[in-house]
Every structure is written in C-alpha cells, then in structure tokens.
Design an enzyme around this catalytic site. Structure first.
Site, PDB file in Angstrom:
ATOM      1  N   GLY A 186      37.073 -10.124  -8.817  1.00  0.00           N
ATOM      2  CA  GLY A 186      36.637  -9.838  -7.250  1.00  0.00           C
ATOM      3  C   GLY A 186      36.580 -11.031  -6.633  1.00  0.00           C
ATOM      4  O   GLY A 186      36.453 -10.842  -5.271  1.00  0.00           O
TER       5      GLY A 186
ATOM      6  N   THR B 204      35.651 -14.360  -4.404  1.00  0.00           N
ATOM      7  CA  THR B 204      34.553 -14.605  -3.336  1.00  0.00           C
ATOM      8  C   THR B 204      34.123 -13.110  -2.697  1.00  0.00           C
ATOM      9  O   THR B 204      32.974 -12.874  -2.504  1.00  0.00           O
ATOM     10  CB  THR B 204      35.057 -15.467  -2.209  1.00  0.00           C
TER      11      THR B 204
ATOM     12  N   LYS C   9      27.459  -7.524   3.393  1.00  0.00           N
ATOM     13  CA  LYS C   9      27.370  -6.320   3.980  1.00  0.00           C
ATOM     14  C   LYS C   9      26.401  -5.691   3.383  1.00  0.00           C
ATOM     15  O   LYS C   9      25.771  -4.988   4.196  1.00  0.00           O
ATOM     16  CB  LYS C   9      29.102  -5.720   4.056  1.00  0.00           C
TER      17      LYS C   9
ATOM     18  N   ALA D  15      42.876 -22.254 -14.892  1.00  0.00           N
ATOM     19  CA  ALA D  15      44.457 -22.472 -14.849  1.00  0.00           C
ATOM     20  C   ALA D  15      45.007 -23.710 -13.990  1.00  0.00           C
ATOM     21  O   ALA D  15      44.401 -23.877 -12.961  1.00  0.00           O
ATOM     22  CB  ALA D  15      45.265 -21.236 -14.727  1.00  0.00           C
TER      23      ALA D  15
ATOM     24  N   TYR E 106      31.482 -16.851  12.131  1.00  0.00           N
ATOM     25  CA  TYR E 106      31.154 -15.425  11.892  1.00  0.00           C
ATOM     26  C   TYR E 106      30.188 -15.534  10.700  1.00  0.00           C
ATOM     27  O   TYR E 106      29.137 -14.543  10.767  1.00  0.00           O
ATOM     28  CB  TYR E 106      32.378 -14.704  11.618  1.00  0.00           C
TER      29      TYR E 106
ATOM     30  N   GLU F  23      25.342 -25.949  16.590  1.00  0.00           N
ATOM     31  CA  GLU F  23      26.665 -25.790  16.589  1.00  0.00           C
ATOM     32  C   GLU F  23      27.358 -26.727  17.371  1.00  0.00           C
ATOM     33  O   GLU F  23      26.853 -27.278  18.436  1.00  0.00           O
ATOM     34  CB  GLU F  23      26.900 -24.248  17.252  1.00  0.00           C
TER      35      GLU F  23
ATOM     36  N   HIS G 128      33.734  15.015  19.618  1.00  0.00           N
ATOM     37  CA  HIS G 128      32.448  14.709  20.421  1.00  0.00           C
ATOM     38  C   HIS G 128      30.917  15.172  19.709  1.00  0.00           C
ATOM     39  O   HIS G 128      31.195  16.366  19.168  1.00  0.00           O
ATOM     40  CB  HIS G 128      32.601  15.497  21.707  1.00  0.00           C
TER      41      HIS G 128
HETATM   42  C1  FAD Z   1      29.866 -14.882   3.242  1.00  0.00           C
HETATM   43  C2  FAD Z   1      31.142 -14.546   3.557  1.00  0.00           C
HETATM   44  C3  FAD Z   1      31.409 -12.974   3.987  1.00  0.00           C
HETATM   45  C4  FAD Z   1      32.707 -12.799   4.175  1.00  0.00           C
HETATM   46  N1  FAD Z   1      32.963 -11.470   4.766  1.00  0.00           N
HETATM   47  C5  FAD Z   1      34.352 -10.965   4.834  1.00  0.00           C
HETATM   48  C6  FAD Z   1      34.357  -9.769   5.481  1.00  0.00           C
HETATM   49  O1  FAD Z   1      33.561  -8.974   5.812  1.00  0.00           O
HETATM   50  N2  FAD Z   1      35.753  -9.349   5.530  1.00  0.00           N
HETATM   51  C7  FAD Z   1      36.791  -9.966   4.909  1.00  0.00           C
HETATM   52  O2  FAD Z   1      37.890  -9.634   5.238  1.00  0.00           O
HETATM   53  N3  FAD Z   1      36.523 -11.202   4.518  1.00  0.00           N
HETATM   54  C8  FAD Z   1      35.247 -11.912   4.279  1.00  0.00           C
HETATM   55  N4  FAD Z   1      35.002 -12.892   3.519  1.00  0.00           N
HETATM   56  C9  FAD Z   1      36.380 -13.642   3.330  1.00  0.00           C
HETATM   57  C10 FAD Z   1      36.736 -13.100   1.825  1.00  0.00           C
HETATM   58  O3  FAD Z   1      35.796 -13.300   0.959  1.00  0.00           O
HETATM   59  C11 FAD Z   1      38.142 -13.920   1.659  1.00  0.00           C
HETATM   60  O4  FAD Z   1      38.966 -14.266   2.666  1.00  0.00           O
HETATM   61  C12 FAD Z   1      38.670 -13.316   0.221  1.00  0.00           C
HETATM   62  O5  FAD Z   1      37.582 -13.471  -0.773  1.00  0.00           O
HETATM   63  C13 FAD Z   1      39.887 -14.100   0.008  1.00  0.00           C
HETATM   64  O6  FAD Z   1      40.414 -13.665  -1.262  1.00  0.00           O
HETATM   65  P1  FAD Z   1      41.380 -14.390  -2.282  1.00  0.00           P
HETATM   66  O7  FAD Z   1      41.715 -13.768  -3.331  1.00  0.00           O
HETATM   67  O8  FAD Z   1      42.665 -15.326  -1.481  1.00  0.00           O
HETATM   68  O9  FAD Z   1      40.386 -15.627  -3.002  1.00  0.00           O
HETATM   69  P2  FAD Z   1      39.070 -15.669  -3.554  1.00  0.00           P
HETATM   70  O10 FAD Z   1      38.220 -14.346  -3.173  1.00  0.00           O
HETATM   71  O11 FAD Z   1      38.345 -16.684  -3.172  1.00  0.00           O
HETATM   72  O12 FAD Z   1      39.339 -15.454  -5.313  1.00  0.00           O
HETATM   73  C14 FAD Z   1      39.953 -16.599  -5.770  1.00  0.00           C
HETATM   74  C15 FAD Z   1      39.537 -16.690  -7.089  1.00  0.00           C
HETATM   75  O13 FAD Z   1      40.320 -17.665  -8.194  1.00  0.00           O
HETATM   76  C16 FAD Z   1      39.339 -17.947  -8.871  1.00  0.00           C
HETATM   77  N5  FAD Z   1      39.959 -19.327  -9.261  1.00  0.00           N
HETATM   78  C17 FAD Z   1      40.198 -20.396  -8.443  1.00  0.00           C
HETATM   79  N6  FAD Z   1      40.649 -21.517  -9.076  1.00  0.00           N
HETATM   80  C18 FAD Z   1      41.236 -21.011 -10.247  1.00  0.00           C
HETATM   81  C19 FAD Z   1      41.790 -21.710 -11.442  1.00  0.00           C
HETATM   82  N7  FAD Z   1      42.172 -22.650 -11.206  1.00  0.00           N
HETATM   83  N8  FAD Z   1      42.114 -20.945 -12.538  1.00  0.00           N
HETATM   84  C20 FAD Z   1      41.514 -19.451 -12.504  1.00  0.00           C
HETATM   85  N9  FAD Z   1      40.834 -19.017 -11.800  1.00  0.00           N
HETATM   86  C21 FAD Z   1      40.730 -19.634 -10.488  1.00  0.00           C
HETATM   87  C22 FAD Z   1      38.147 -18.132  -8.345  1.00  0.00           C
HETATM   88  O14 FAD Z   1      37.010 -18.156  -9.474  1.00  0.00           O
HETATM   89  C23 FAD Z   1      38.087 -16.898  -7.482  1.00  0.00           C
HETATM   90  O15 FAD Z   1      37.648 -15.782  -8.332  1.00  0.00           O
HETATM   91  C24 FAD Z   1      33.938 -13.354   3.586  1.00  0.00           C
HETATM   92  C25 FAD Z   1      33.688 -14.694   2.968  1.00  0.00           C
HETATM   93  C26 FAD Z   1      32.387 -15.210   2.785  1.00  0.00           C
HETATM   94  C27 FAD Z   1      32.081 -16.602   2.140  1.00  0.00           C
END
Ligand code: FAD
Length: 474
Positions: free
Chosen positions: A44, A46, A56, A118, A189, A209, A450
């Site tokens: 899942g 971040t 949320k 990896a 944000y 800021e 409505h």
């Molecule tokens: C506080 C907060 C609130 C947010 N709110 C929103 C929102 O409301 N709506 C929205 O659209 N976005 C939101 N985001 C942004 C959203 O979380 C990210 O855009 C999204 O998680 C990105 O997905 P991703 O798959 O690119 O990466 P990530 O979700 O970051 O997942 C990457 C994964 O890769 C793994 N990984 C990294 N390197 C390696 C490696 N070398 N080997 C194996 N595994 C590895 C990590 O452990 C992680 O699990 C928010 C972010 C934060 C921090």
C-alpha cells in the site's frame, strides 16, 4: 549453496507496492503476465500507510469532534473528549484492512510477492535483500521492470527528522497525545491538512512559510478561503520566513526563521512538523546497472506509455514526476502493465484532478482561467458561491465557490476550481466532463438532485451561460 545464489525469473518485476506498483501488479496479473512485486516495507506504500488514508481518517475523526463542538447554532451543545491514541488505533485498523486487502488482491491475481529491498544488478536483473533475520538475498531476472519506489519527505537543512522534536507527516499521523503547540514548516497541502487536524484538536498551531502565501499551487482566491478559515481555527501564519535552525528550550523547542532581509524570528512550540514537499526515491536503486539516469529533481523521465529511456524499464507514480498523487500513479501503473502486455494503452493527463482535504476542501481539474488564456482560448467563466446553496446552508458550511472555465466558442469544459465542503467529490463531475468532451450545455441539461452540493456545479455552469437561476448572472 547460499540463499543469495538463488536466481528466479519473471516477465514483469515491479519494485514498490504503493498505489503505482500494486495497481501495475494486479493489472499485469489480470493480463496473464508472470509478475513479481517486491516491497521492502508495507503493502500500500505511502498512500495507505502514512499518507492519503491515515490523514483522511484523522481529518474525518477530528471533524466529528470539532463539528459537534461548534454546532450550537443547530441546537447542539456538546463538548466531545478526544482520545488521540484511540483515534490513531481506529485509523490503524482501517490501514490494516486496506493493506491486507492489497496483499490478498495481488495473490488472487497471481502476483508473486517478495518481501525485501530491491536494487538493479544488471540490465535484466535485480538483487533483493530480504527483510527479517537471516533471510539473505536473491536475484531475480526480468524481461520488463516497473520502478514504483515512490517518494519521501524532503528534509530542511538543520531540521533532520528525529521523531520527537522535529517530526515528518508520517510521525504526525502516529502521535498518541495531542501536542500543546506545533510549529508547522510549510503551507503546502500536507502542511495545511495536518495543521487543520491539530488546530481542531486544540493544538496551538503556527505555520512558517518561505513563500508569501498558503497553498501556492492554487489560485489566490481559492487559497484565501482556506487560509481565512484556518485563521478562524486559530492557526497563526508567518509568510516570507525560512526555517533556519532549532534548539531545545524548556519542554519544547525554539524554531528560528529568517526572512529575505536576514531578520531572524523565533517561534516556541512543543514540536516542529516539517512538511515542505517530497522527493522521488531513485538514489537507492543502483540505476546505473540498468543504464538509467534520473532527470531533473531525481525523477525518472517517461513517455506517454510510462516507459523510461530504457525500452524494457517503466516508471510509475511519484518516482515518475508531478503531480505526486496516488490516482495519477494508479493510472500510470495500469498503463505500464497494459503496454507490457502488448495492449495499445497510453496516458492522457488532460484531466488529472487534485484535492486538498482542508476546511473547506479544494478540488481542481483541468485549466484555470489564466491557463486557458495562455493556451490560446478565450475562456468563459461561471461561478456559484456556496452561500447561495441550500444544501451548504443545511450543513452550516457556506464558505467557498464552484467555478467552471469553458471554451467560449463551443462551450467545452476546460477546467474547474471548487473550494467547498465535499469539493473532493464534486470535482469528479468536471473530470468526467473534460474526459468526455462535454460542454456547458451538457452539464446544464443534466438534472441534478435537490438539495445537493452538486447543484452548485450546475449553477456555476448556468452562470457561465448567463442563465443562472439562483444567483445573479455576471
Ligand atoms: C501525508 C500525506 C497525505 C497524502 N494525501 C494524498 C491524497 O489525499 N491524495 C493523493 O492522491 N495523494 C496523497 N498523497 C500522496 C500519495 O501518498 C502518493 O502520491 C502515492 O503514495 C504515490 O504512490 P507510489 O506508488 O508512487 O509510491 P509510494 O506510495 O511511496 O510507494 C512506494 C513503495 O515502494 C517501496 N520501496 C521503495 N524503494 C524500494 C526498494 N528499493 N525495494 C522495494 N521496495 C521499495 C516503499 O516501501 C513503498 O511502499 C499524500 C502523501 C502524504 C505524505
């Protein structure tokens, strides 16, 4: 033979199980590809563990308490007690349910799950260091790789995260007691959403800021509505101040900031929450081994099929650039898997929505009026103030507006900016309109229930046509 000598093979190797990676894995599995998903931390990514969903959950929970305490005009007199540790426990249950759901869905779609970190070891090989005691490592050969390693919070010099005095958004979402006071560095944000949560929990919040406004990625009048509501909640803003250093003082810390002229200011608080943005995770992947070089800002450049400069390597999600949003990453994950399976898929970014879950919420999609002009349109604009919405009145939340930007000639919807309760939901109607090439007339002809907030979408559209019923036309 040591464990590290074991080599397995796969058609599609995906690094990272966040929204980009797990969606790519599920879609690749649905397309009968042999797929391996490597995750070093938690399914899942971040989004489910430390971002979208936890934030949320806490926003909704604090709204329940705060709204009840502010509902005297509705005849409700309540003084709710908040147990932050129980609230965080409730949030963790939601996270567990969703992350185990991701794991089950991956398995049900035939995805081979590997736990570990990896890094590339060659053009068609990754090496995975397994997590846990004595688990060793393995090599996996692949035909195609999808990099989905996401992003991490940017640290401000002199403000390394220590989880106690200087915390990240991830730490803030796991606190078990409400801090008495908080200096939040950054009014983007994430800083604004978390400031709103803590202000509603009774924390004394100060935002510093560097730029001269909150939510600089949004139009002034949109950001202004949210900022003035934040001020009503007691949040104290200091613009043009760059955080420069901090030191312990008494039970808390003193944060020093510097303005353009070099003047120093001091802000005392229990903790500092640093939320100044996020950077892609590309430096830990040994990209050289596969022949890839990150572009500007450390992001991986991709084409409209999510493919990097290297034919058999794809990149999706935060690592592939702005907007760093979960739904953008999910769509890229789908497209990468479909392209690898030989389908004619491609990315179309014309209507990526964005939402900010502040009070009130912001929802945007497509072009602003200024962007439409820059793109050569003579846009027509329509607005509906939430004060004129019957449903907003019944919710006791009348701040904000719905604005639509359309092409003056054909009436095609070009964009929309909403600042209102449930703006994150309402914006979807405009996203669909842009995707379908719908016009002002199409939305105006759609009968809206409505009384709903969605009627404000129809009214803004009618305003753009000079035919609004419930507001005066421009
Ligand atoms: C506080 C907060 C609130 C947010 N709110 C929103 C929102 O409301 N709506 C929205 O659209 N976005 C939101 N985001 C942004 C959203 O979380 C990210 O855009 C999204 O998680 C990105 O997905 P991703 O798959 O690119 O990466 P990530 O979700 O970051 O997942 C990457 C994964 O890769 C793994 N990984 C990294 N390197 C390696 C490696 N070398 N080997 C194996 N595994 C590895 C990590 O452990 C992680 O699990 C928010 C972010 C934060 C921090």
């Amino acid at each position: 033979m040591v464990v590290g000598d074991v080599t397995t093979g796969t058609d599609v190797l995906i690094i990272g199980a966040g929204p980009g990676g797990y969606v790519a894995a599920i879609r690749a599995g649905q397309l009968d590809l042999d797929v391996t998903l490597v995750e070093k931390d938690a399914y899942g990514g971040t989004c489910l563990n430390h971002g979208c969903i936890p934030s949320k959950a806490l926003i909704s929970a604090t709204d329940v308490a705060h709204d009840a305490s502010e509902a005297e005009a509705m005849g409700i007199h309540a003084d709710p007690a908040v147990d932050l540790s129980a609230m965080v426990g409730w949030k963790d249950e939601i996270v567990d349910q969703l992350t185990s759901g991701v794991e089950k869905l991956c398995k049900a779609n035939g995805v081979n799950l590997v736990e570990g970190r990896a890094e590339f070891a060659g053009e068609n090989t990754v090496r995975v260091a397994h997590s846990g005691d004595g688990q060793g490592s393995e090599s996996i050969d692949f035909e195609h790789a999808i990099v989905a390693t996401g992003s991490r919070p940017i640290e401000v010099p002199n403000f390394e995260f220590d989880g106690e005095h200087v915390i990240s958004s991830r730490d803030a979402l796991a606190l078990d007691t409400v801090p008495e006071s908080l200096v939040v560095v950054g009014a983007g944000y994430i800083g604004m959403e978390l400031s709103t949560v803590f202000a509603k929990l009774g924390t004394d919040v100060t935002i510093v800021e560097m730029l001269d406004s909150a939510l600089p990625a949004y139009e002034d009048d949109v950001a202004r509505v949210v900022k003035s509501r934040a001020e009503e909640l007691g949040i104290d803003f200091h613009f043009g101040e760059a955080a420069s250093e901090w030191e312990e003082s008494g039970d808390g810390i003193t944060v020093r900031t510097e303005n353009e002229d070099g003047d120093v200011s001091e802000f005392g608080a229990e903790k500092a929450l640093v939320a100044v943005g996020r950077e892609p995770v590309t430096d830990t992947l040994n990209l050289d081994a596969v022949g890839l070089e990150p572009g500007e800002g450390g992001f991986l450049d991709t084409d409209d099929r999510a493919r990097t400069d290297i034919e058999h390597v794809f990149a999706v999600g935060d690592v592939a650039g702005e907007p760093m949003l979960a739904h953008k990453g999910m769509k890229e994950g789908e497209v990468a898997a479909e392209v690898i399976a030989g389908e004619p898929a491609a990315l179309d970014y014309q209507s990526v929505p964005a939402a900010v879950f502040t009070d009130p919420e912001i929802g945007t999609v497509g072009m602003t009026e200024a962007e439409a002009k820059e793109a050569g349109f003579s846009p027509v604009v329509g607005e509906m103030p939430m004060q004129a919405s019957g449903r907003a009145l019944t919710l006791g939340e009348t701040e904000g507006f719905v604005r639509v930007v359309a092409d003056d000639d054909a009436g095609f919807i070009l964009g929309a900016q909403i600042v209102a309760p449930e703006a994150s939901e309402m914006i979807a109607e405009f996203g669909l309109a842009i995707e379908m090439g719908a016009t002002l007339e199409d939305i105006a002809a759609t009968i809206h229930t409505h009384p709903t907030l969605g009627e404000a979408v129809m009214e803004a559209v009618e305003n753009a046509r000079g035919k609004a019923i419930h507001t005066l036309n421009r």
